[in-house]
Scaffold this active site. Structure first.
Site, mmCIF file in Angstrom:
data_model
loop_
_atom_site.group_PDB
_atom_site.id
_atom_site.type_symbol
_atom_site.label_atom_id
_atom_site.label_comp_id
_atom_site.label_asym_id
_atom_site.label_seq_id
_atom_site.Cartn_x
_atom_site.Cartn_y
_atom_site.Cartn_z
ATOM 1 N N MET A 1 0.850 -1.197 0.000
ATOM 2 C CA MET A 1 0.000 0.000 0.000
ATOM 3 C C MET A 1 0.887 1.249 0.000
ATOM 4 S SD MET A 1 -3.439 -0.957 1.956
ATOM 5 C CE MET A 1 -2.901 -0.688 3.619
ATOM 6 N N HIS B 1 9.171 -3.726 3.466
ATOM 7 C CA HIS B 1 8.739 -3.938 2.074
ATOM 8 C C HIS B 1 9.936 -4.289 1.191
ATOM 9 C CE1 HIS B 1 5.610 -0.946 3.543
ATOM 10 N NE2 HIS B 1 4.857 -1.931 3.116
HETATM 11 P P1 AMP Z 1 1.393 -3.126 3.466
HETATM 12 O O1 AMP Z 1 1.981 -2.099 2.562
HETATM 13 O O2 AMP Z 1 1.357 -2.736 4.899
HETATM 14 O O3 AMP Z 1 0.090 -3.680 2.950
HETATM 15 O O4 AMP Z 1 2.414 -4.359 3.453
HETATM 16 C C1 AMP Z 1 2.821 -4.954 2.244
HETATM 17 C C2 AMP Z 1 3.614 -6.196 2.527
HETATM 18 O O5 AMP Z 1 4.780 -5.863 3.287
HETATM 19 C C3 AMP Z 1 2.857 -7.248 3.335
HETATM 20 O O6 AMP Z 1 3.158 -8.535 2.822
HETATM 21 C C4 AMP Z 1 3.419 -7.058 4.714
HETATM 22 O O7 AMP Z 1 3.345 -8.228 5.516
HETATM 23 C C5 AMP Z 1 4.861 -6.724 4.400
HETATM 24 N N1 AMP Z 1 5.492 -6.043 5.544
HETATM 25 C C6 AMP Z 1 5.069 -4.915 6.176
HETATM 26 N N2 AMP Z 1 5.877 -4.617 7.222
HETATM 27 C C7 AMP Z 1 6.818 -5.580 7.263
HETATM 28 C C8 AMP Z 1 7.932 -5.861 8.129
HETATM 29 N N3 AMP Z 1 8.247 -5.067 9.154
HETATM 30 N N4 AMP Z 1 8.684 -6.946 7.857
HETATM 31 C C9 AMP Z 1 8.378 -7.779 6.823
HETATM 32 N N5 AMP Z 1 7.354 -7.569 5.980
HETATM 33 C C10 AMP Z 1 6.582 -6.499 6.192
#
Ligand code: AMP
Length: 284
Positions: free
Chosen positions: A30, A37
């Site tokens: 997002m 990420h």
């Molecule tokens: P989001 O942008 O929050 O929807 O996250 C996108 C992807 O990044 C998802 O697969 C999350 O699980 C992963 N993600 C977010 N924060 C972390 C983190 N601290 N460590 C590993 N993966 C992450």
């Protein structure tokens, strides 16, 4: 790196890549990108020929409109970071492109969507499953990389992929943390200094649980108690839930005598709700 806004364009591009026998890796985000990420992007780069990252703040997965409106958006900064990390294509549609006229088809993964995060955020996983199903259908990646940070999201997506027969393999990457142990999240930016410091208690509480299990503790209720006691030492923390669950079914566990058991926690620090988790036995 090319930024693509249209579904038709990314679909025809990935069709061509598949014809050329390219292995396609996909990371759904997002935006508001951080090192968490980027670790997913790195993994995709290692195992795939072509790396596609989507940047889309999915309105359907927010149950609070305020949270959706306040979600940080800066495509220029995100795109610069992705270009630096060797991404080939960014798919950044607007909401109309994804949910235009007559949109009325949703994917609901029953049972596991309603617990834990789902109980606090009704409709959230229906929104997640729907957008991921759409992205998988449009892009048809060979591999999709997700973060262990969102453990329930992984359970929901893996279930959806198995049930509906998507041909995408789900790869899970460990949680990337700040030096204090706090799991990286775009929400961390909305914590004030005291809250941010306080939030490191989550990881401390989880490592305490893991240490107890390594020392022979098997009782899930005692493990949850260890986590609760540690979090309660922090006056700024307000616990939403602590649960010891099977990572696939998210069903509560009574005795931790097998490998795929997680402790999952959610707590508020001021207005910001954070989640974290740890695998109790084995490594990830
Ligand atoms: P989001 O942008 O929050 O929807 O996250 C996108 C992807 O990044 C998802 O697969 C999350 O699980 C992963 N993600 C977010 N924060 C972390 C983190 N601290 N460590 C590993 N993966 C992450």
């Amino acid at each position: 790196m090319e930024i693509i806004n249209r579904r038709k364009r990314i679909a025809s591009l990935t069709r061509k890549l598949r014809r050329e026998d390219k292995i396609i890796g996909f990371v759904a985000t997002m935006g508001a990108l951080h090192k968490g990420h980027l670790s997913l992007v790195k993994k995709a780069r290692q195992i795939c020929d072509t790396v596609i990252v989507s940047v889309f703040v999915n309105p359907v997965q927010f149950n609070e409109n305020e949270d959706f409106i306040n979600y940080p958006r800066d495509l220029a900064i995100d795109a610069a970071l992705l270009a630096k990390n060797d991404v080939d294509y960014v798919f950044a549609p607007d909401a109309d492109e994804m949910y235009g006229e007559n949109f009325s088809t949703f994917v609901t993964v029953d049972d596991i969507s309603d617990k834990l995060e789902g109980a606090s955020r009704p409709g959230h996983f229906r929104g997640v499953a729907t957008i991921v199903a759409m992205l998988f259908t449009i892009i048809k990646p060979h591999f999709a990389i997700f973060g262990q940070k969102d453990a329930q999201q992984i359970a929901v997506i893996k279930r959806m992929v198995a049930n509906l027969g998507f041909e995408t393999e789900i790869v899970v990457i460990p949680i990337v943390r700040e030096k204090t142990g706090l799991a990286m999240s775009s929400r961390n930016e909305r914590l004030d200094n005291n809250e941010r410091q306080a939030a490191s208690v989550l990881y401390r509480s989880l490592t305490g649980a893991k240490t107890a299990v390594e020392g022979g503790e098997q009782s899930a209720s005692r493990i949850a108690e260890i986590v609760r006691n540690e979090i309660e030492t922090e006056p700024l923390a307000d616990i939403d839930y602590i649960a010891v669950v099977d990572e696939t079914t998210l069903e509560p566990i009574v005795r931790v005598d097998k490998n795929n058991v997680l402790v999952v926690v959610a707590a508020r620090f001021g207005k910001i709700r954070l989640i974290d988790n740890i695998l109790l036995r084995g490594r990830r």
